[in-house]
Design a protein around this motif. Structure first.
Motif, PDB file in Angstrom:
ATOM      1  N   LEU A 149       0.843  -1.198   0.000  1.00 38.89           N
ATOM      2  CA  LEU A 149       0.000   0.000   0.000  1.00 38.89           C
ATOM      3  C   LEU A 149       0.878   1.248   0.000  1.00 38.89           C
ATOM      4  CD1 LEU A 149      -3.173   0.247   0.261  1.00 38.89           C
ATOM      5  CD2 LEU A 149      -2.698   1.085   2.571  1.00 38.89           C
ATOM      6  N   PHE A 150       1.838   1.275   0.943  1.00 36.85           N
ATOM      7  CA  PHE A 150       2.759   2.410   0.974  1.00 36.85           C
ATOM      8  C   PHE A 150       3.693   2.388  -0.233  1.00 36.85           C
ATOM      9  CE2 PHE A 150       1.519   2.299   5.483  1.00 36.85           C
ATOM     10  CZ  PHE A 150       1.163   3.634   5.637  1.00 36.85           C
ATOM     11  N   GLY A 151       4.044   1.170  -0.648  1.00 38.18           N
ATOM     12  CA  GLY A 151       4.907   1.040  -1.827  1.00 38.18           C
ATOM     13  C   GLY A 151       4.253   1.644  -3.058  1.00 38.18           C
ATOM     14  N   PHE A 152       2.948   1.476  -3.159  1.00 40.71           N
ATOM     15  CA  PHE A 152       2.248   2.035  -4.320  1.00 40.71           C
ATOM     16  C   PHE A 152       2.256   3.562  -4.282  1.00 40.71           C
ATOM     17  CE2 PHE A 152      -1.565   3.448  -6.615  1.00 40.71           C
ATOM     18  CZ  PHE A 152      -1.234   2.948  -7.874  1.00 40.71           C
ATOM     19  N   ILE A 153       2.093   4.100  -3.071  1.00 38.51           N
ATOM     20  CA  ILE A 153       2.137   5.566  -2.944  1.00 38.51           C
ATOM     21  C   ILE A 153       3.526   6.079  -3.343  1.00 38.51           C
ATOM     22  CG2 ILE A 153       1.998   7.494  -1.308  1.00 38.51           C
ATOM     23  CD1 ILE A 153      -0.079   5.742   0.260  1.00 38.51           C
ATOM     24  N   LEU A 154       4.563   5.418  -2.807  1.00 41.73           N
ATOM     25  CA  LEU A 154       5.931   5.815  -3.176  1.00 41.73           C
ATOM     26  C   LEU A 154       6.144   5.649  -4.681  1.00 41.73           C
ATOM     27  CD1 LEU A 154       8.027   4.154  -0.311  1.00 41.73           C
ATOM     28  CD2 LEU A 154       7.636   6.598  -0.668  1.00 41.73           C
ATOM     29  N   GLY A 155       5.658   4.518  -5.192  1.00 41.05           N
ATOM     30  CA  GLY A 155       5.838   4.230  -6.624  1.00 41.05           C
ATOM     31  C   GLY A 155       5.151   5.269  -7.499  1.00 41.05           C
ATOM     32  N   ALA A 156       3.959   5.681  -7.088  1.00 41.48           N
ATOM     33  CA  ALA A 156       3.237   6.684  -7.878  1.00 41.48           C
ATOM     34  C   ALA A 156       4.003   8.005  -7.859  1.00 41.48           C
ATOM     35  CB  ALA A 156       1.824   6.870  -7.335  1.00 41.48           C
ATOM     36  N   ILE A 157       4.488   8.393  -6.667  1.00 39.04           N
ATOM     37  CA  ILE A 157       5.203   9.671  -6.548  1.00 39.04           C
ATOM     38  C   ILE A 157       6.487   9.652  -7.384  1.00 39.04           C
ATOM     39  CG2 ILE A 157       6.485  11.165  -4.955  1.00 39.04           C
ATOM     40  CD1 ILE A 157       4.418  10.277  -2.773  1.00 39.04           C
ATOM     41  N   PHE A 158       7.302   8.604  -7.167  1.00 39.39           N
ATOM     42  CA  PHE A 158       8.598   8.598  -7.841  1.00 39.39           C
ATOM     43  C   PHE A 158       8.477   8.186  -9.308  1.00 39.39           C
ATOM     44  CE2 PHE A 158       9.930   8.328  -3.359  1.00 39.39           C
ATOM     45  CZ  PHE A 158      10.740   9.453  -3.336  1.00 39.39           C
ATOM     46  N   SER A 165      15.152   9.231  -9.706  1.00 36.20           N
ATOM     47  CA  SER A 165      16.034   8.233 -10.307  1.00 36.20           C
ATOM     48  C   SER A 165      16.972   7.635  -9.269  1.00 36.20           C
ATOM     49  CB  SER A 165      16.844   8.859 -11.446  1.00 36.20           C
ATOM     50  OG  SER A 165      15.967   9.328 -12.435  1.00 36.20           O
ATOM     51  N   ILE A 166      17.475   8.492  -8.392  1.00 35.10           N
ATOM     52  CA  ILE A 166      18.384   7.991  -7.354  1.00 35.10           C
ATOM     53  C   ILE A 166      17.641   6.975  -6.481  1.00 35.10           C
ATOM     54  CG2 ILE A 166      19.639   8.623  -5.240  1.00 35.10           C
ATOM     55  CD1 ILE A 166      20.351  11.283  -6.679  1.00 35.10           C
ATOM     56  N   TYR A 167      16.431   7.327  -6.074  1.00 34.78           N
ATOM     57  CA  TYR A 167      15.635   6.407  -5.257  1.00 34.78           C
ATOM     58  C   TYR A 167      15.481   5.057  -5.959  1.00 34.78           C
ATOM     59  CZ  TYR A 167      11.392   4.165  -3.501  1.00 34.78           C
ATOM     60  OH  TYR A 167      10.496   3.245  -3.043  1.00 34.78           O
ATOM     61  N   VAL A 168      15.044   5.111  -7.208  1.00 36.20           N
ATOM     62  CA  VAL A 168      14.781   3.879  -7.944  1.00 36.20           C
ATOM     63  C   VAL A 168      16.065   3.054  -8.096  1.00 36.20           C
ATOM     64  CG1 VAL A 168      14.141   2.948 -10.208  1.00 36.20           C
ATOM     65  CG2 VAL A 168      12.739   4.731  -9.152  1.00 36.20           C
ATOM     66  N   GLU A 169      17.145   3.709  -8.481  1.00 36.61           N
ATOM     67  CA  GLU A 169      18.378   2.971  -8.745  1.00 36.61           C
ATOM     68  C   GLU A 169      18.979   2.382  -7.467  1.00 36.61           C
ATOM     69  OE1 GLU A 169      19.104   2.082 -11.589  1.00 36.61           O
ATOM     70  OE2 GLU A 169      17.878   3.494 -12.753  1.00 36.61           O
ATOM     71  N   VAL A 170      18.940   3.148  -6.378  1.00 35.24           N
ATOM     72  CA  VAL A 170      19.519   2.652  -5.130  1.00 35.24           C
ATOM     73  C   VAL A 170      18.729   1.446  -4.620  1.00 35.24           C
ATOM     74  CG1 VAL A 170      19.872   3.175  -2.669  1.00 35.24           C
ATOM     75  CG2 VAL A 170      20.600   4.818  -4.416  1.00 35.24           C
ATOM     76  N   LEU A 171      17.417   1.550  -4.629  1.00 35.68           N
ATOM     77  CA  LEU A 171      16.612   0.470  -4.068  1.00 35.68           C
ATOM     78  C   LEU A 171      16.590  -0.770  -4.967  1.00 35.68           C
ATOM     79  CD1 LEU A 171      15.036   0.538  -1.321  1.00 35.68           C
ATOM     80  CD2 LEU A 171      15.806   2.765  -2.117  1.00 35.68           C
ATOM     81  N   ARG A 172      16.700  -0.547  -6.274  1.00 38.20           N
ATOM     82  CA  ARG A 172      16.712  -1.709  -7.161  1.00 38.20           C
ATOM     83  C   ARG A 172      18.101  -2.309  -7.286  1.00 38.20           C
ATOM     84  NH1 ARG A 172      13.751  -1.495 -12.631  1.00 38.20           N
ATOM     85  NH2 ARG A 172      15.517  -0.142 -13.096  1.00 38.20           N
ATOM     86  N   GLY A 173      19.101  -1.495  -6.927  1.00 40.42           N
ATOM     87  CA  GLY A 173      20.474  -1.940  -7.110  1.00 40.42           C
ATOM     88  C   GLY A 173      21.083  -2.584  -5.882  1.00 40.42           C
ATOM     89  N   THR A 174      20.312  -2.675  -4.798  1.00 42.75           N
ATOM     90  CA  THR A 174      20.838  -3.316  -3.593  1.00 42.75           C
ATOM     91  C   THR A 174      19.899  -4.457  -3.197  1.00 42.75           C
ATOM     92  OG1 THR A 174      19.655  -1.662  -2.273  1.00 42.75           O
ATOM     93  CG2 THR A 174      21.984  -1.253  -2.678  1.00 42.75           C
ATOM     94  N   PRO A 175      20.458  -5.504  -2.570  1.00 45.72           N
ATOM     95  CA  PRO A 175      19.601  -6.640  -2.215  1.00 45.72           C
ATOM     96  C   PRO A 175      18.632  -6.285  -1.085  1.00 45.72           C
ATOM     97  CG  PRO A 175      21.903  -7.088  -1.662  1.00 45.72           C
ATOM     98  CD  PRO A 175      21.871  -5.732  -2.262  1.00 45.72           C
ATOM     99  N   ILE A 176      17.465  -6.853  -1.157  1.00 45.87           N
ATOM    100  CA  ILE A 176      16.459  -6.538  -0.140  1.00 45.87           C
ATOM    101  C   ILE A 176      16.904  -7.051   1.238  1.00 45.87           C
ATOM    102  CG2 ILE A 176      15.081  -8.615  -0.591  1.00 45.87           C
ATOM    103  CD1 ILE A 176      12.582  -6.812  -0.066  1.00 45.87           C
ATOM    104  N   ALA A 178       7.536   2.188  -9.069  1.00 43.38           N
ATOM    105  CA  ALA A 178       7.813   3.453  -9.764  1.00 43.38           C
ATOM    106  C   ALA A 178       8.044   3.201 -11.253  1.00 43.38           C
ATOM    107  CB  ALA A 178       9.028   4.145  -9.148  1.00 43.38           C
ATOM    108  N   GLU A 179       8.773   2.136 -11.544  1.00 41.30           N
ATOM    109  CA  GLU A 179       9.014   1.802 -12.947  1.00 41.30           C
ATOM    110  C   GLU A 179       7.745   1.343 -13.648  1.00 41.30           C
ATOM    111  OE1 GLU A 179      11.638   3.563 -13.449  1.00 41.30           O
ATOM    112  OE2 GLU A 179      12.422   2.069 -14.848  1.00 41.30           O
ATOM    113  N   ILE A 180       6.901   0.626 -12.918  1.00 43.91           N
ATOM    114  CA  ILE A 180       5.611   0.201 -13.473  1.00 43.91           C
ATOM    115  C   ILE A 180       4.766   1.432 -13.805  1.00 43.91           C
ATOM    116  CG2 ILE A 180       3.430  -0.951 -12.921  1.00 43.91           C
ATOM    117  CD1 ILE A 180       5.073  -2.938 -11.185  1.00 43.91           C
TER     118      ILE A 180
END
Ligand SMILES: Nc1ncnc2c1ncn2[C@@H]1O[C@H](COP(=O)(O)OP(=O)(O)O)[C@@H](O)[C@H]1O
Ligand SMILES: [Mg+2]
Lengths: 218, 240
Positions: free
Chosen positions: A32-41, A57-68, A106-108
């Motif tokens: 739910l919160f992820g969708f809000i963040l995704g919509a914003i970014f 872009s920094i948000y997207v790249e950092v979070l996608r570029g590091t392991p969960i 965000a990419e979606i």
């Protein structure tokens, strides 16, 4: 029959049912919160403003570029050192799912909004709608439809990702299974049932998504 | 009503409009013809700032659109635009397509907006289609809905960018008919078109554009009958 009811396959179930509640809670609230963040970014990545685009872009790249796994450890063990207070396990897990899924969502969002024909926003602007009105009434409703299948896919991914949070001993499905075989040594039975529980959620979701996808014709 | 002064427009290094000047008086119908890629669409899109202007001035009813203080959304609501590919909103019914602008921009109630949409649908001959979605309409019907959608804002000026180019030949007539009626009612119109018959019959003036400049601007009988510019003659010989 009695033997089956007495077996580890059944005796593990009360544990797993407790675990699945946490798994669903963390996934649901996190997304739910992820969708809000995704919509914003995601919209930020389409912004003409270099600053907004850059931050997104920094948000997207950092979070996608590091392991969960690194992300959850960072949030649960790393951040409290700086913040000066502890974050409880469930909250940390929800934050991790929200931040991580937010980057993928965000990419979606970006892709779906970008895929709407430019003529749509031109038609909206030409009757005098503002940029925001055009997004709200014309672009977003059409884009949102296209987001549904990939969002469902992200739900499945995030659901499975919550299993990694067993490292911080949050009582989700996999952790509860581990607890059970830690006591009983019935690892085969416990893990079989853990997997079946995941499948009981993910398979119907995938089937449903395929149906939606066909209906949306995408 | 519309006044364009030495308009320049470039996309990167590609200068598409190279100094266009043009006056359109109230109630006039000006048709723009010319080969593909000559900048006709770009010119039209500069008239409501769908394209950013790179040089010169565009005045709509005395307001300079290139002035950064101008409220462009307000100006656009007074200038209707009809696109080659209709650009109807596919997730809305015909009625919602038409009433969206009045509701959201003019703040008119849903009931009032729908009441006002009735005569518009009648005007374009689609009263029975109010509650269907665009996908179930033919191209000609879509374009007539698009015209009604523009008219719902009570524009003073209507811009048409090849409104019949994407239509099957047998559907062109209905759309042209609607446009003719609009012209007869005194709507100020700028029409980019390949329909030379329409330009000849309805145009008060016809503009021939090529390579980003106005090559010739004349009354239709003169431009089609005895053009001043040999380029005009050459173009007409290809399309007629
Ligand atoms: N958004 C754009 N970006 C770059 N070039 C463009 C754009 N729109 C139009 N052009 C170029 O401008 C020129 C004129 O296009 P256009 O105004 O559409 O011509 P016409 O409508 O007369 O066919 C063409 O060479 C086209 O490639
Ligand atoms: Mg064109």
């Amino acid at each position: 029959m009695d033997a089956f009811m007495e077996s580890h396959y059944m005796r593990v179930m009360p544990f797993l049912l407790e675990g699945v509640v946490y798994t669903l809670l963390i996934t649901g609230v996190g997304l739910l919160f992820g969708f809000i963040l995704g919509a914003i970014f995601g919209l930020g990545r389409l912004s003409k403003s270099k600053i907004i685009y850059g931050i997104s872009s920094i948000y997207v790249e950092v979070l996608r570029g590091t392991p969960i796994l690194a992300q959850i450890l960072f949030i649960y063990f790393g951040l409290p050192d700086v913040l000066g207070f502890n974050i409880d396990k469930v909250t940390a897990s929800i934050i991790a799912i929200a931040l991580n899924a937010g980057a993928y969502i965000a990419e979606i969002v970006r892709g779906a909004v970008y895929s709407i024909d430019k003529g749509q926003s031109e038609a909206g602007r030409s009757i005098g709608l503002t940029k925001n009105q055009t997004m709200r009434y014309i672009i977003w409703p059409q884009a949102f439809k296209r987001m549904i299948p990939p969002l469902g896919n992200q739900f499945v991914i995030s659901l499975k990702d919550t299993s990694l949070f067993s490292v911080i001993a949050v009582g989700e499905l996999l952790y509860m299974g581990q607890q059970y075989y830690g006591l009983t040594f019935a690892a085969f039975e416990a893990l079989t049932m853990v997997c079946l529980m995941y499948l009981a959620i993910t398979v119907p979701t995938s089937l449903y998504l395929r149906k939606v996808e066909r209906r949306l014709d995408v | 009503m519309i006044s364009v002064r030495d308009l320049h427009k470039s996309f990167g290094k590609n200068e598409v409009l190279k100094g266009i000047s043009l006056e359109v008086n109230p109630q006039e119908v000006v048709c723009v013809i010319g080969p593909s890629g000559s900048g006709k669409s770009t010119l039209l899109r500069c008239l409501n700032l769908l394209e950013e202007v790179t040089g010169g001035e565009v005045y709509i009813e005395g307001e300079n659109l290139t002035d950064p203080n101008v409220n462009i959304n307000e100006v656009r609501s007074r200038v209707g635009m009809v696109f080659q590919h209709f650009n109807l909103f596919p997730h809305m019914t015909v009625l919602d397509n038409i009433t969206l602008g009045p509701k959201k921009i003019k703040g008119i109630s849903k009931e009032e907006a729908e009441k006002a949409a009735g005569p518009l649908l009648e005007k374009v001959g689609l009263s029975d289609k109010a509650n269907v979605y665009p996908e179930s309409l033919s191209g000609g019907q879509k374009q007539r809905v698009a015209i009604a959608r523009s008219l719902a804002m009570n524009p003073k000026i209507m811009l048409f960018d090849e409104p019949t180019s994407a239509l099957d030949p047998e559907l062109v007539g209905d759309v042209l008919e609607v446009m003719k009626n609009l012209a007869k009612e005194g709507m100020t119109m700028v029409v980019v078109t390949h329909e030379m018959g329409f330009a000849r019959e309805m145009g008060d003036r016809v503009i021939f554009m090529d390579e980003g400049v106005i090559m010739e601007e004349n009354e239709p009988s003169k431009l089609f009958g005895d053009p001043d510019n040999p380029r005009t003659k050459e173009f007409l010989s290809k399309v007629l």
